[in-house]
Design a protein around this motif. Sequence first.
Motif, short mmCIF file in Angstrom:
data_model
loop_
_atom_site.label_atom_id
_atom_site.label_comp_id
_atom_site.label_asym_id
_atom_site.label_seq_id
_atom_site.Cartn_x
_atom_site.Cartn_y
_atom_site.Cartn_z
N THR A 316 60.29 4.84 47.68
CA THR A 316 60.71 3.65 46.93
C THR A 316 62.22 3.67 46.73
OG1 THR A 316 58.57 3.72 45.84
CG2 THR A 316 60.21 2.26 44.88
N GLY A 392 53.36 2.27 43.23
CA GLY A 392 53.06 3.70 43.29
C GLY A 392 51.63 4.08 43.00
N GLU A 393 50.95 3.26 42.25
CA GLU A 393 49.56 3.55 41.88
C GLU A 393 48.96 2.26 41.35
OE1 GLU A 393 49.41 5.82 38.22
OE2 GLU A 393 51.54 5.47 37.95
N PRO A 394 47.63 2.25 41.25
CA PRO A 394 47.02 1.03 40.71
C PRO A 394 47.51 0.81 39.29
CG PRO A 394 45.36 2.47 41.72
CD PRO A 394 46.64 3.25 41.66
N ASP A 416 53.09 -6.71 41.82
CA ASP A 416 52.44 -5.40 41.99
C ASP A 416 52.44 -5.14 43.49
OD1 ASP A 416 50.76 -3.22 42.25
OD2 ASP A 416 49.00 -4.21 41.41
N THR A 417 53.20 -4.14 43.92
CA THR A 417 53.47 -3.97 45.35
C THR A 417 52.72 -2.76 45.91
OG1 THR A 417 55.37 -2.54 44.87
CG2 THR A 417 55.79 -4.91 45.00
N TRP A 419 52.16 -0.27 48.97
CA TRP A 419 52.69 0.26 50.23
C TRP A 419 52.71 1.76 50.16
CZ3 TRP A 419 58.19 1.84 50.63
CH2 TRP A 419 58.87 1.79 49.41
N GLN A 420 53.28 2.42 51.16
CA GLN A 420 53.24 3.88 51.25
C GLN A 420 54.51 4.41 51.91
OE1 GLN A 420 49.74 3.76 53.97
NE2 GLN A 420 48.72 4.90 52.34
N THR A 421 54.73 5.72 51.78
CA THR A 421 55.83 6.37 52.50
C THR A 421 55.76 5.95 53.98
OG1 THR A 421 55.63 8.24 51.01
CG2 THR A 421 56.87 8.60 53.04
N ASP A 507 43.44 4.56 51.66
CA ASP A 507 43.05 3.94 50.38
C ASP A 507 41.78 3.12 50.58
OD1 ASP A 507 45.09 4.69 48.56
OD2 ASP A 507 46.46 3.24 49.46
N ILE A 519 43.43 -2.45 44.95
CA ILE A 519 43.42 -1.09 45.52
C ILE A 519 42.66 -0.17 44.57
CG2 ILE A 519 44.86 0.83 46.36
CD1 ILE A 519 45.31 -1.80 47.93
N ARG A 522 42.80 6.57 46.55
CA ARG A 522 42.70 7.32 47.80
C ARG A 522 41.26 7.67 48.12
NH1 ARG A 522 47.41 7.52 50.72
NH2 ARG A 522 46.30 9.15 51.84
N ASN A 528 47.16 11.21 42.95
CA ASN A 528 48.32 10.40 42.59
C ASN A 528 48.63 10.69 41.12
OD1 ASN A 528 50.17 8.36 42.05
ND2 ASN A 528 49.26 7.02 43.58
N ARG A 533 52.54 11.61 45.06
CA ARG A 533 51.44 12.05 45.92
C ARG A 533 51.38 13.55 45.99
NH1 ARG A 533 51.53 8.60 51.38
NH2 ARG A 533 50.42 10.29 52.38
#
Length: 654
Positions: A316, A392-394, A416-417, A419-421, A507, A519, A522, A528, A533
């Motif tokens: 992020t 980053g998390e729900p 509320d976004t 996404w992932q690394t 996920d 979401i 995992r 998380n 992570r």
Amino acid sequence: MSSDNIASVLTENRVFPPPAEFAARARLNAEKLAALHAEAQADHTGFWAGLAKKNLGWQTPFTQVLDDSAAPNYRWFTDGKLNASANCLDRHLLARGDKIAIRFEGEKGDTRNYTYKQLHAEVCKLANVLKAQGVNKGDRVVIYMPMAPEAVIAMQACARIGAIHSVVFGGFSASSLKDRIEDTGARLLITADGGHRAGNIVPLKKVADEALAAGCKTIGKVIVHQRTSHGVDMQAGRDLWWHELMDTASERCEPEWVESEHPLFLLYTSGSTGKPKGIQHSTGGYLLGATMTTQWVFDIRDDDVFWCTADVGWITGHSYVAYGPLANGATILMYEGAPTIPDAGRFWKICQDHGVTIFYTAPTAIRALMKLGEEWPNKYDLSKLRLLGSVGEPINPEAWMWYHRVIGKERLPIVDTWWQTETGAIMIAPVPGAITTKPGSCTKPLPGICVEVVDEAGTPIREQDAGGYLVVSKPWPSMLRTVWGDNERYIKTYWGQFQNKYYVAGDSTHRDADGCYWIMGRVDDVLNVSGHRLGTMEVESALVSHPRIAEAAVVGRPHEVKGESVFAFVIAKGPRPTGEEADKLAKELRDHVAKEIGALAKPDDIRFADNLPKTRSGKIMRRLLRSIAKGEEITQDTSTLENPAIVAQLSGKA
Ligand code: PRX
């Protein structure tokens, strides 16, 4: 996500249409967004090509958009050349040279601003320093820095000369830093004497020295930025002061024009197996993803002050501190320090003092600040804020509603976004002037992002209001390119489950009748914890590396603030420790995990037992451990266990 949270999101039915005032001024309203989606659907690669031409500066324009000849190793804009730092800095010099690029505030209240011109000069100087130290295009440079402008300067300087940076979060231990340095084969380390956090000094140089003493043979030089001035050892011939090198460096440095696919950075992240993997991102595709999402999701404008609270050690902080906003010529705010120093109002005071307009943080921070009471934000003038984000998390609906009511004063959109690394940029999120939001849902995929929900067999679930695995069905420009040094692992981890047909995010998700995504968390052994992570196996390996430990199993336990916390079931060598001895060993183990990985991995709960619950084939029944960790009544069938009697002991009842 805990079952309580799942129940609460699935019964959530409040809806929040885009505020009219916001939509009227937004870059994208519903109509414009629909047009983008239509364009992407009609011609997926043509859509991305058009955006890449319009939004990035290319030294050599590309003619090939997507090379899928070695799928799933996709390549984008392959014959084009560009430079990420030229896109983030040089491009803005003429029109925005005197505009502030970075506003910085330290924990102690010290502030510094950099205009685009000044930032450009600093980046050029450091780029020249790196070159003088023998860093060439393609060389790896590890950055282990506090959250200060120098971290961004270091990243941009690497990008400028085509060196590949790998930022390691300052909270990681010497051992984690060493593993990452060794995996990258970096020849240079950029660090600082220390950083400020919660009134303490984070001894970065000392930790780096420990890492280097333990290995890291490829590192020839260490550049040390002076931040805390608390006195550190400098090794002659190896360690160099940043300010001394910068003093004589030239402010002119031509960018190195690199192929679009040239790796911009490696960022290590945890998976369900093995050591953390070096996620490799490209230059052109990555930068396009970071640039477009900053426009679409954050509606970035010239007069914004954008504060993403993430550390540059995480993805992020890469996409929404170091690259996306700068590529758009925006002003960012960086804060080095804890949210509650000197008191629980710090974040809100910063928003007021710097006129922050867009605020992007993690649910764990929202929950922590929520617990401290709304009197803190209410003390400050938050009227400049126009958009709030979460990542980053729900985010549980309760935290969402607090954010909406107390920080957003019921007038600001919340994005509320999801996404992932690995995805490099935001994938599923509301476009704030166009999409109706729902507390706990990241709503809908962005244009050009093709998401599916599939079942165990990999069959897309077409009906609405259904759940399954979250997968991506078409390549996208900012996707990871590979796992550094281990392409097989890349293919197996992300594509193997469904025969290379889909990118598997790891996920699970629910898609409701309106096509909005919720979401669920995992599906693998990844935890998380406060939005960070962590692989359960990493923590288990750290625990068993302690001489007194024979075996360990780690699961996540729902946690009110952290989202999830680490719960470790541990088998000691010899008799099971009890009473004071158990408390003492538990403390020792916590410190040991902090030393092996970092404080963020410390188990909140450690329970000693004689044995782990194993099936007759020797498999640990993790599902059972998760129930025990939650304190649930055990209703599962334990008859397949080799040692059913152990359940009572694991539950703390024997
Ligand atoms: O489980 C999802 C969760 O964080 C994971 C990715 O972690 P990382 O690579 O560290 O990147 C975090 C910042 C982008 C995902 O697989 N996650 C991330 N954002 C959300 C989320 N879960 C629910 N809602 C989100 N908005």
